[in-house]
Design an enzyme around this catalytic site. Structure first.
Site, PDB file in Angstrom:
ATOM      1  N   GLU A  94       0.848  -1.197   0.000  1.00 43.77           N
ATOM      2  CA  GLU A  94       0.000   0.000   0.000  1.00 43.77           C
ATOM      3  C   GLU A  94       0.878   1.240   0.000  1.00 43.77           C
ATOM      4  OE1 GLU A  94      -3.778   2.245   2.116  1.00 43.77           O
ATOM      5  OE2 GLU A  94      -2.769   0.647   3.236  1.00 43.77           O
ATOM      6  N   GLU A 119       4.812   4.836   3.704  1.00 40.44           N
ATOM      7  CA  GLU A 119       4.250   6.111   4.149  1.00 40.44           C
ATOM      8  C   GLU A 119       5.393   7.064   4.514  1.00 40.44           C
ATOM      9  OE1 GLU A 119       2.331   9.127   4.844  1.00 40.44           O
ATOM     10  OE2 GLU A 119       0.944   7.449   4.490  1.00 40.44           O
ATOM     11  N   ASP A 169      -3.200  12.520  -1.992  1.00 35.04           N
ATOM     12  CA  ASP A 169      -3.463  13.952  -1.924  1.00 35.04           C
ATOM     13  C   ASP A 169      -3.843  14.463  -3.311  1.00 35.04           C
ATOM     14  OD1 ASP A 169      -3.346  16.756  -1.653  1.00 35.04           O
ATOM     15  OD2 ASP A 169      -1.858  16.599  -0.060  1.00 35.04           O
ATOM     16  N   LYS A 173      -4.876  22.811  -6.480  1.00 32.22           N
ATOM     17  CA  LYS A 173      -4.462  23.980  -7.254  1.00 32.22           C
ATOM     18  C   LYS A 173      -3.686  23.547  -8.501  1.00 32.22           C
ATOM     19  CE  LYS A 173      -4.245  27.064  -3.261  1.00 32.22           C
ATOM     20  NZ  LYS A 173      -3.391  27.963  -2.445  1.00 32.22           N
ATOM     21  N   ASP A 205     -11.569  10.274  -3.354  1.00 34.68           N
ATOM     22  CA  ASP A 205     -12.890  10.820  -3.018  1.00 34.68           C
ATOM     23  C   ASP A 205     -13.140  12.162  -3.701  1.00 34.68           C
ATOM     24  OD1 ASP A 205     -10.787  11.678  -1.225  1.00 34.68           O
ATOM     25  OD2 ASP A 205     -12.312  12.784  -0.097  1.00 34.68           O
ATOM     26  N   THR A 255     -12.743   3.465   6.232  1.00 36.16           N
ATOM     27  CA  THR A 255     -11.902   4.134   7.228  1.00 36.16           C
ATOM     28  C   THR A 255     -12.547   5.414   7.728  1.00 36.16           C
ATOM     29  OG1 THR A 255     -10.732   5.414   5.557  1.00 36.16           O
ATOM     30  CG2 THR A 255      -9.853   3.228   6.082  1.00 36.16           C
ATOM     31  N   SER A 256     -11.983   5.970   8.784  1.00 36.37           N
ATOM     32  CA  SER A 256     -12.472   7.252   9.309  1.00 36.37           C
ATOM     33  C   SER A 256     -12.317   8.343   8.262  1.00 36.37           C
ATOM     34  CB  SER A 256     -11.713   7.626  10.587  1.00 36.37           C
ATOM     35  OG  SER A 256     -10.314   7.680  10.352  1.00 36.37           O
ATOM     36  N   PHE A 257     -11.255   8.276   7.454  1.00 38.11           N
ATOM     37  CA  PHE A 257     -11.037   9.258   6.402  1.00 38.11           C
ATOM     38  C   PHE A 257     -12.159   9.198   5.374  1.00 38.11           C
ATOM     39  CE2 PHE A 257      -9.481  10.524   2.254  1.00 38.11           C
ATOM     40  CZ  PHE A 257      -8.790  11.695   2.513  1.00 38.11           C
ATOM     41  N   GLU A 258     -12.500   7.982   4.931  1.00 37.26           N
ATOM     42  CA  GLU A 258     -13.556   7.856   3.926  1.00 37.26           C
ATOM     43  C   GLU A 258     -14.908   8.227   4.511  1.00 37.26           C
ATOM     44  OE1 GLU A 258     -15.220   4.671   0.586  1.00 37.26           O
ATOM     45  OE2 GLU A 258     -13.495   4.143   1.844  1.00 37.26           O
TER      46      GLU A 258
END
Length: 279
Positions: A94, A119, A169, A173, A205, A255-258
């Site tokens: 990942e 990461e 990310d 811009k 997303d 996940t919490s992010f999604e």
């Protein structure tokens, strides 16, 4: 921390030396002639994150040799999955594992598969350790490193069964689009590490980024889109739709992010590609 021996100069010359685009700049040790897909934030750990790092990093974090940057990887270093995990098994990598929710869940529910999380943010890795450590997982390792370098030299060619890039990310811009992880230059790196028939899974997303990803993948000759005729969410005011969208990957935990993205009205767009056989 666990370490593996670097390749010898002869090995490096014989197997997968870095491409011209990824070579260090002469005389500087700088391995990043292209913009990176992240801005380095604070890596200082405190409290429970520091405790988790102290307790679990020796078990989970691969202590890779560096160049000048603390998220670089010496191109002479080669990750050996069999030596690391003590077995031959399916390998899932990942890229941008974030807080580790997806990969820890996957490692816990798939004990016969090995997982490698890449990461750049140490606090995220520390939170991954907070989740993985108490579970006693033996099929998960972490690398703190810039992902393109890992794909270019750290992983051997044709050794990865699945490559995951979830919610990179979007760099909204226009002047920052060059920092996006998913771009034309990423395609050959993903193709390099995946086995023939290996799967590349992506998700975002942001519909504008999904459209960008779809365009990048449309010309990826090394891959076959598994859902070429499926149309995703509209991403323009005119309702133009994204082609080649996959169903949501069932193996990715919500996940919490999604969840936060959903609360903000943003649904994930998935892509699933398979590495075509090498000539």
């Amino acid at each position: 921390m666990s370490t593996l021996p670097p390749r010898t100069p002869a090995d490096t010359n014989a197997h997968h030396a870095p491409s011209t685009a990824m070579r260090p700049e002469a005389g500087t040790g700088n391995y990043r002639p292209e913009p990176v897909s992240f801005v380095r934030r604070g890596s200082r750990l405190q409290g429970r994150r520091q405790q988790a790092w102290d307790e679990y990093a020796p078990q989970f974090v691969i202590d890779v040799p560096r160049l000048e940057a603390d998220t670089s990887v010496d191109p002479a270093y080669l990750f050996d999955a069999k030596a690391t995990f003590g077995r031959e098994a399916k390998l899932v990598v990942e890229i941008g594992s974030g807080l580790g929710e997806a990969i820890v869940h996957a490692a816990r529910t798939n004990p016969d598969t090995d997982f490698l999380a890449v990461e750049v943010y140490r606090p995220g890795l520390a939170q991954t350790l907070q989740k993985a450590g108490p579970l006693g997982l033996t099929n998960l390792r972490l690398i703190e490193a810039n992902a393109p370098e890992v794909l270019a030299t750290t992983l051997s060619e044709g050794t990865v069964d699945e490559l995951w890039v979830f919610f990179p990310d979007p760099w909204h811009k226009t002047r920052h689009h060059k920092r996006r992880l998913v771009k034309d230059s990423l395609v050959p790196l993903a193709a390099r590490v995946l086995k023939d028939g290996g799967t590349w899974r992506l998700a975002t997303d942001w519909v504008e980024y999904a459209a960008h990803i779809a365009e990048v993948l449309r010309t990826a000759e090394q891959f076959e889109n598994q859902h070429p005729d499926t149309l995703g969410l509209p991403y323009t005011e005119d309702g133009e739709r994204i082609a080649g969208v996959a169903p949501r990957f069932a193996g990715r935990i919500l996940t919490s992010f999604e969840n936060k993205a959903r609360e903000a009205g943003r649904e994930a767009t998935d892509f699933e590609l398979v590495r075509t056989p090498r000539p």
